[in-house]
Design a protein around this motif. Structure first.
Motif, PDB file in Angstrom:
ATOM      1  N   UNK A 124       0.914  -1.340  -0.021  1.00 17.72           N
ATOM      2  CA  UNK A 124      -0.143   0.047   0.023  1.00 17.72           C
ATOM      3  C   UNK A 124       0.971   1.206  -0.037  1.00 17.72           C
ATOM      4  N   UNK A 125       0.723   2.144  -0.970  1.00 19.99           N
ATOM      5  CA  UNK A 125       1.329   3.388  -1.092  1.00 19.99           C
ATOM      6  C   UNK A 125       0.977   4.249   0.138  1.00 19.99           C
ATOM      7  N   UNK A 126       2.153   4.830   0.854  1.00 18.63           N
ATOM      8  CA  UNK A 126       1.923   5.623   1.872  1.00 18.63           C
ATOM      9  C   UNK A 126       1.244   6.949   1.610  1.00 18.63           C
ATOM     10  N   UNK A 127       1.044   7.380   0.557  1.00 17.87           N
ATOM     11  CA  UNK A 127       0.257   8.702   0.071  1.00 17.87           C
ATOM     12  C   UNK A 127      -1.078   8.333   0.147  1.00 17.87           C
ATOM     13  N   UNK A 128      -1.612   7.145   0.334  1.00 20.86           N
ATOM     14  CA  UNK A 128      -3.227   6.983   0.220  1.00 20.86           C
ATOM     15  C   UNK A 128      -3.684   7.107   1.698  1.00 20.86           C
ATOM     16  N   UNK A 129      -2.970   7.026   2.740  1.00 17.05           N
ATOM     17  CA  UNK A 129      -3.269   7.222   4.135  1.00 17.05           C
ATOM     18  C   UNK A 129      -3.760   8.570   4.760  1.00 17.05           C
ATOM     19  N   UNK A 133      -3.518   8.337  10.190  1.00 15.52           N
ATOM     20  CA  UNK A 133      -4.049   6.980   9.963  1.00 15.52           C
ATOM     21  C   UNK A 133      -3.365   5.765   9.840  1.00 15.52           C
ATOM     22  N   UNK A 134      -2.229   6.091   9.474  1.00  9.99           N
ATOM     23  CA  UNK A 134      -1.072   4.773   9.556  1.00  9.99           C
ATOM     24  C   UNK A 134      -0.678   4.682  11.065  1.00  9.99           C
ATOM     25  N   UNK A 135      -0.761   3.705  11.860  1.00  8.04           N
ATOM     26  CA  UNK A 135      -0.063   3.724  13.219  1.00  8.04           C
ATOM     27  C   UNK A 135       1.160   2.920  13.040  1.00  8.04           C
ATOM     28  N   UNK A 141      -5.327  -3.500  15.079  1.00 11.80           N
ATOM     29  CA  UNK A 141      -5.922  -2.820  13.964  1.00 11.80           C
ATOM     30  C   UNK A 141      -5.420  -3.170  12.656  1.00 11.80           C
ATOM     31  N   UNK A 142      -5.686  -4.528  12.326  1.00  6.07           N
ATOM     32  CA  UNK A 142      -4.883  -5.042  11.347  1.00  6.07           C
ATOM     33  C   UNK A 142      -5.735  -4.920  10.100  1.00  6.07           C
ATOM     34  N   UNK A 167      -6.162   2.711   9.808  1.00  5.40           N
ATOM     35  CA  UNK A 167      -6.201   1.424  10.257  1.00  5.40           C
ATOM     36  C   UNK A 167      -7.484   1.519  11.231  1.00  5.40           C
ATOM     37  N   UNK A 168      -7.967   0.117  11.345  1.00  5.31           N
ATOM     38  CA  UNK A 168      -9.205  -0.076  12.164  1.00  5.31           C
ATOM     39  C   UNK A 168      -9.210  -1.538  12.568  1.00  5.31           C
ATOM     40  N   UNK A 169      -9.984  -1.701  13.611  1.00  7.27           N
ATOM     41  CA  UNK A 169     -10.077  -3.161  14.241  1.00  7.27           C
ATOM     42  C   UNK A 169     -10.903  -4.020  13.157  1.00  7.27           C
TER      43      UNK A 169
END
Length: 608
Positions: A124-129, A133-135, A141-142, A167-169
């Motif tokens: 996943x490209x980091x620019x889309x977070x 949102x990216x822990x 939160x997988x 990221x979410x549960x």
């Protein structure tokens, strides 16, 4: 950050009908290309989207994934610019702003610090977070959700900064949006399209995409870099383009819903080439070793290159740690149908650079000119960026006008040369007697003249003044207008006198120099105007002065050998006159003989 890259307005997304093309071509039937009427076709990404269930009935992550799989798709992804464009537009049409949907991104089972798309295993490209949102670690939160939000503060509807992946549960509940790829057209249907020399560039919806043969998209078939069409020539006479019945111009193609292409005429693309023979004659590569044997081809194609060895003291302009350069065939900006060697000036090897010269000279000094000892090229004061390079000889002077170095020199010379044992590093050396170590602390002082040049300190000043018949007092006039009267025998007590100082001596009564009052002047070069002071001598009748001029004019006297010189001159004149007479007599004799001959001929003609 998701979607901020595109600045798409909500109004634009609502108004665009994504199930029809941007031109007059037939509309695309989403049910046909998506194999089902429940799917919505989005042409930019070439994907089909479907919302499963109600917005008000969210489900867990695994349930959402299974529902998408049953429908023949997977959870939504934002793995490219086209996906962002289309998924955002679809969600804004079927969801409310601020809604969240399950995304296909999950923590990698092999590495809990890596996020992947579950359906493709791609990262996943980091620019889309979204921000925050990216822990740093999953911590339960997988899974991930995608927030679709529009800024209410902007009338044009820019995406809000809160949009993006988060990221979410996996046990949370969110809305389900599925995606799957739609069918495409095959580029092999386009006669004349060579994928090795051409590329399909999409020009629909204001986005620039390449080689995306999606239904409903208009593409322009262009030559790849390094290739050209004859119509690209600057002076080419291209006939007016004739559209196809579908309204397509030459080099345009449109993917129809039935999987076929409609397209205009396709002109072939030819490779760009560079002439290598000119590098052996008209254009020489500077600062390199002989390279003629390296050119094994007469022509080189686009991007092809060859290597040359730099001369001593030169390195590659791309990588200063290597002593080989590359010459490549590039495309000309002036004429895209022609090849051009790169770099354009052929300076693939550049001189090794020394450190900034300020690191080896004092703050009171400054470089002001340089000369390349190889090609004798000179650089002025406003070209100092060219100074610190091998093998330049750099001149340094004091910054302040009217100053010189404390060792009484106006100029110091530095040489940029290779460091000992190195071919890629250079350092400064002192040149022509310059002490490099001392130069760093050498101070600048105002220009002055040494008093020791007037009367040597080791000499008997009183005896010198007496023998020269100077008066006991001397006038010292400084450049600032100050005047001092000092004893003549003490004129050399100050070590130096500043620039523009004038020291005047006066002859004793009854004496004079015959050339004016004895005076010294300190010049701008730190030297006195004369190295010897004239002595005063007594006046006598033999010294005849003309008017107010103080020049010694000796009485007129005939030179001792004047009579001999006159006799020689008279003899020369006599000899010259005799020679003239002899020449005239010989000429007269010749003329008389010629006259006699003519008279005899005349009498002969009269008889006959």
């Amino acid at each position: 950050m998701l979607l901020l890259l595109y600045h798409l307005t909500a109004a634009l997304l609502w108004l665009i009908d994504f199930q029809s093309s941007a031109n007059a071509m037939p509309p695309v039937n989403g049910a046909t290309v998506c194999s089902g009427s429940e799917w919505t076709y989005m042409p930019v990404s070439g994907k089909c989207y479907q919302r499963l269930g109600s917005v008000y009935a969210p489900v867990g992550r695994e349930t959402a994934r299974q529902r998408c799989a049953t429908a023949g798709g997977s959870l939504a992804r934002v793995d490219g610019d086209a996906n962002v464009f289309d998924l955002s537009a679809y969600c804004m049409a079927v969801l409310f702003t601020g809604a969240s949907i399950w995304a296909d991104a999950v923590v990698s089972p092999k590495n809990d610090s890596e996020w992947i798309w579950q359906a493709t295993s791609a990262s996943v490209d980091s620019k889309f977070w979204s921000p925050g949102g990216l822990p740093a670690s999953p911590a339960g939160r997988n899974c991930s959700r995608l927030i679709i939000d529009v800024s209410v503060a902007s009338a044009s509807g820019y995406w809000a900064p809160s949009s993006g992946l988060r990221a979410e549960s996996c046990t949370n509940n969110f809305t389900v949006v599925c995606e799957k790829p739609a069918s495409t057209c095959s580029v092999s249907q386009i006669r004349g399209l060579n994928p090795l020399t051409m590329v399909m560039s999409n020009i629909s919806y204001g986005l620039h995409l390449e080689n995306v043969p999606h239904h409903g998209l208009l593409s322009d078939i262009r030559c790849r870099p390094g290739f050209y069409r004859n119509s690209d020539r600057p002076l080419a006479k291209t006939p007016a383009a004739t559209p196809t019945p579908e309204g397509l111009l030459p080099h345009q193609a449109f993917c129809l819903a039935n999987g076929t292409f409609a397209y205009g005429s396709i002109e072939p693309c030819y490779p760009i080439r560079c002439n290598a023979t000119i590098l052996k004659s008209d254009m020489r590569i500077p600062h390199v070793m002989p390279y003629a044997d390296t050119l094994v081809h007469e022509f080189y194609n686009y991007t092809h290159q060859f290597s040359v060895n730099c001369k001593k003291g030169y390195v590659s302009y791309k990588n200063s740690s290597v002593i080989t350069g590359e010459i490549a065939c590039d495309q000309s900006f002036r004429d895209p149908t022609q090849g051009e060697w790169s770099p354009p000036d052929l300076n693939t090897c550049t001189a090794v650079k020394c450190d900034d010269i300020s690191t080896v000279i004092s703050s009171q000094a400054a470089p002001y000119k340089a000369e390349n000892r190889d090609d004798q090229k000179s650089y002025g004061e406003f070209q100092q960026s060219s100074f610190p390079f091998y093998p330049n000889l750099v001149s340094v002077k004091c910054r302040q006008i009217g100053y010189f170095f404390e060792d009484r020199q106006f100029e110091k010379l530095l040489r940029c040369g290779l460091a000992n044992g190195s071919l890629i590093k250079a350092q400064w050396y002192g040149a022509q007697g310059t002490d490099l170590q001392r130069l760093k602390t050498l101070q600048c002082t105002p220009v002055s003249c040494l008093s020791d040049r007037i009367i040597r300190r080791t000499a008997d000043a009183a005896a010198i003044v007496k023998n020269a018949q100077y008066k006991a007092k001397t006038t010292v006039k400084y450049g600032n207008g100050t005047v001092a009267i000092v004893p003549a025998i003490e004129v050399n007590l100050p070590e130096t006198y500043p620039y523009a100082t004038e020291i005047s001596f006066t002859c004793e009564n009854g004496t004079e120099t015959g050339v004016g009052e004895p005076a010294l002047f300190c010049k701008a070069d730190g030297q006195w105007n004369t190295s010897d002071l004239p002595e005063c001598i007594k006046k006598s009748e033999a010294l005849q002065l003309q008017g107010n001029q103080k020049h010694y004019v000796p009485p007129a006297k005939e030179a001792g050998n004047a009579g001999s010189v006159g006799a020689v001159v008279i003899m020369i004149v006599v000899v010259f006159c005799v020679l003239v007479v002899i020449l005239d007599l010989s000429t007269l004799s010749r003329d008389i003989n010629l006259l006699k001959t003519n008279l005899r001929r005349l009498r002969h003609f009269k008889r006959h």
